[in-house]
Design an enzyme around this catalytic site. Structure first.
Site, short mmCIF file in Angstrom:
data_model
loop_
_atom_site.label_atom_id
_atom_site.label_comp_id
_atom_site.label_asym_id
_atom_site.label_seq_id
_atom_site.Cartn_x
_atom_site.Cartn_y
_atom_site.Cartn_z
N HIS A 123 -93.47 5.44 -43.64
CA HIS A 123 -93.91 4.09 -43.29
C HIS A 123 -93.96 3.86 -41.77
O HIS A 123 -94.57 2.89 -41.31
CB HIS A 123 -93.04 3.02 -43.98
CG HIS A 123 -91.68 2.82 -43.39
ND1 HIS A 123 -90.55 3.40 -43.92
CD2 HIS A 123 -91.26 2.11 -42.32
CE1 HIS A 123 -89.50 3.04 -43.22
NE2 HIS A 123 -89.89 2.25 -42.24
N ASP A 135 -90.93 8.64 -48.78
CA ASP A 135 -90.94 8.04 -47.44
C ASP A 135 -90.54 9.03 -46.35
O ASP A 135 -89.77 8.70 -45.45
CB ASP A 135 -90.03 6.81 -47.39
CG ASP A 135 -90.41 5.86 -46.26
OD1 ASP A 135 -91.50 6.06 -45.67
OD2 ASP A 135 -89.64 4.94 -45.95
N GLY A 171 -86.62 -0.45 -35.97
CA GLY A 171 -86.81 0.59 -34.97
C GLY A 171 -86.01 1.84 -35.28
O GLY A 171 -86.30 2.93 -34.77
N ASN A 172 -84.98 1.72 -36.13
CA ASN A 172 -84.17 2.87 -36.52
C ASN A 172 -84.85 3.75 -37.57
O ASN A 172 -84.40 4.88 -37.82
CB ASN A 172 -82.81 2.44 -37.08
CG ASN A 172 -81.76 2.25 -36.02
OD1 ASN A 172 -81.37 1.14 -35.70
ND2 ASN A 172 -81.29 3.36 -35.43
N SER A 173 -85.90 3.25 -38.21
CA SER A 173 -86.56 4.02 -39.26
C SER A 173 -86.96 5.40 -38.77
O SER A 173 -87.58 5.54 -37.71
CB SER A 173 -87.82 3.30 -39.74
OG SER A 173 -87.52 2.38 -40.74
N LEU A 201 -87.22 18.28 -65.42
CA LEU A 201 -86.49 18.90 -66.52
C LEU A 201 -87.31 18.90 -67.80
O LEU A 201 -87.03 19.66 -68.72
CB LEU A 201 -85.18 18.14 -66.77
CG LEU A 201 -83.95 18.56 -65.96
CD1 LEU A 201 -82.80 17.60 -66.25
CD2 LEU A 201 -83.54 19.99 -66.28
N GLY A 202 -88.31 18.02 -67.87
CA GLY A 202 -89.10 17.91 -69.08
C GLY A 202 -88.42 17.10 -70.17
O GLY A 202 -88.49 17.44 -71.35
N ILE A 215 -85.36 9.93 -70.75
CA ILE A 215 -83.99 9.42 -70.66
C ILE A 215 -83.79 8.28 -71.65
O ILE A 215 -84.68 7.45 -71.86
CB ILE A 215 -83.71 8.92 -69.23
CG1 ILE A 215 -83.94 10.04 -68.21
CG2 ILE A 215 -82.30 8.40 -69.10
CD1 ILE A 215 -83.15 11.29 -68.46
#
Length: 464
Positions: free
Chosen positions: A126, A156, A229-231, A286-287, A290
């Site tokens: 992003h 991301d 700004g830390n992204s 894993l196929g 859940i």
């Protein structure tokens, strides 16, 4: 005069008694409480060897962060992205000024981490999404134009490359599986364009499923201060090794209020390796399906799809997954994180509880072939070689689930094959999903689908 001193003494005595009574009744602290609405939301904070990490017992009073900071600040960079935007202005047409559209530049900033001496940089997708130009500024203020090598929006993560005439300082990857809750970490980045900012905290949680980031379900949570700004910046352990890529904060204001989140380094490294080797991310599965109603510790298998993995018969419906390669699995987000860091064809040891008996099964992970086009509400699967031959196709995407009312109304159902989206051929389920989800349906913009029905006939639809 005697009367004056008598009155003065009485005043002092009265003041003393008042102060003493106040302290006795109310102590010496005044606390003001204010209740805020609980509406925190996730906000993206956009403004070569892998080392095995161990966590020795440390005395908090003697921990020295300077070594980790020194190792990291020179390998964390400032990322500036420039995006061309088009703005419509009907008044321009009215007054005869052009075609009513104007282009302007939009600038965004974030952080990145140099991960190799030859200039590869990992950041958030992003931070550089849709950028027409990317500029990197090192800690020594030298600037470089960056090339986008590849990106994975679902996790991301993006990979950049700069060409420098020297070997660059870099931060090595750590094994994020080994980091422990309570372990000290540093967040290094460029919040509010303040270069080389270092903050400290501890790992608050692992495998965190963060609402608002539906594609990422295995964050490292920390209380190290992270702000816009830390992204794309580094989350490192006290040895200066990369354990995560900072990507989001949980905030009511858009600024740091207590918690931040990072993509684990094992996932980031796997994505980087895939982008370098294949140009795209290889998703391992894993196929299995859940059981969503299982509320105990672990992940319960709801169904097994033999054609999509599960090593044909190693896992069975009702099995409860407890560990993957000796990493404890308490919930689905932890299972998802383990699978995201693996490749198709990898062997994993799965500890399962089968009717009260603990068993270890070695399962070969398969390549993901089912994709959900969420904007349309359909699940898609790649065609088999038999289906390609039967319909004389080079590619396409078979619908295996349809929750779209409009398509259902027109009789589109499981087994229909999408061959074109917006009048352009699609060769795979992943490609069809990408084109469909990137289409702007509505506001007069229809989505065109060309499909082959169960009788082998071609049908065309416009979804508005």
């Amino acid at each position: 005069m005697k009367k004056f001193f008598s009155l003065l003494g009485m005043a002092i005595l009265g003041g003393t008694l008042t102060l003493g009574g106040y302290k006795l009744l109310f102590n010496d602290a005044v606390v003001v409480e204010r209740t805020l609405p609980n509406n925190a939301q996730a906000v993206q904070t956009n403004f070569n060897n892998a080392y095995e990490s161990s966590s020795p017992t440390l005395n908090a009073a003697t921990i020295d962060f300077t070594l980790a900071a020194e190792k990291t600040v020179n390998s964390v960079v400032h990322v500036k992205n420039t995006t061309l935007r088009t703005q419509s202005n009907p008044l321009d047409i009215f007054f005869g000024n052009g075609n009513g559209q104007r282009q302007f530049e939009q600038v965004g900033t974030g952080s990145g981490v140099i991960i190799s001496s030859d200039g590869y940089i990992v950041t958030n997708n992003h931070v550089i999404d849709n950028a027409s130009d990317i500029q990197i500024t090192l800690n020594n203020q030298k600037k470089y134009k960056a090339e986008l090598i590849g990106a994975d929006a679902s996790n991301d993560i993006a990979l950049l490359k700069i060409e420098a005439d020297i070997d660059l300082p870099y931060t090595p990857f750590a094994n994020s599986d080994n980091i422990k809750v309570g372990e000290w970490v540093l967040a290094v980045g460029n919040p509010y364009n303040l270069t080389s900012t270092v903050t400290a905290g501890i790992v608050s949680a692992k495998g965190r499923d963060l609402e608002g980031n539906r594609n990422i379900e295995s964050f490292i949570q920390t209380d190290a201060a992270v702000n816009p700004g830390n992204s794309g910046g580094a989350l490192v352990n006290i040895r200066g090794e990369l354990v995560g890529v900072n990507t989001a904060i949980s905030s009511k204001t858009g600024s740091f209020v207590g918690y931040s989140f990072a993509v684990p380094s094992n996932i980031a490294k796997k994505i980087v390796d895939d982008l370098l080797e294949f140009g795209t991310v290889q998703e391992a599965i894993l196929g299995i399906a859940i059981d969503p109603n299982f509320n105990n510790e672990g992940v319960k298998v709801g169904d097994v799809f033999y054609e999509e993995g599960a090593n044909n018969s190693e896992l069975k419906k009702g099995d409860v997954i407890k560990k993957i390669n000796n990493v404890k699995i308490s919930k689905f987000s932890e299972l998802k994180g383990q699978l995201t860091s693996k490749r198709p064809g990898d062997n994993v040891n799965v500890l399962i509880d089968r009717d009260g008996e603990l068993l270890t099964k070695t399962v070969v992970l398969n390549k993901k072939s089912t994709f959900i086009a969420s904007s349309l509400g359909i699940s898609l699967k790649d065609l088999s070689s038999k289906e390609l031959k039967k319909y004389d196709l080079k590619g396409g995407a078979k619908i295996i689930e349809n929750a779209n009312r409009t398509l259902s109304y027109y009789g589109v159902k499981r087994g229909f094959i999408i061959t074109k989206v917006n009048k352009k051929p699609v060769l795979s389920a992943s490609e069809a999903k990408k084109v469909i989800d990137n289409s702007k349906i509505g506001n007069g913009n229809p989505l065109y689908l060309e499909v082959i029905n169960l009788n082998g006939e071609t049908e065309r639809y416009a979804i508005r």
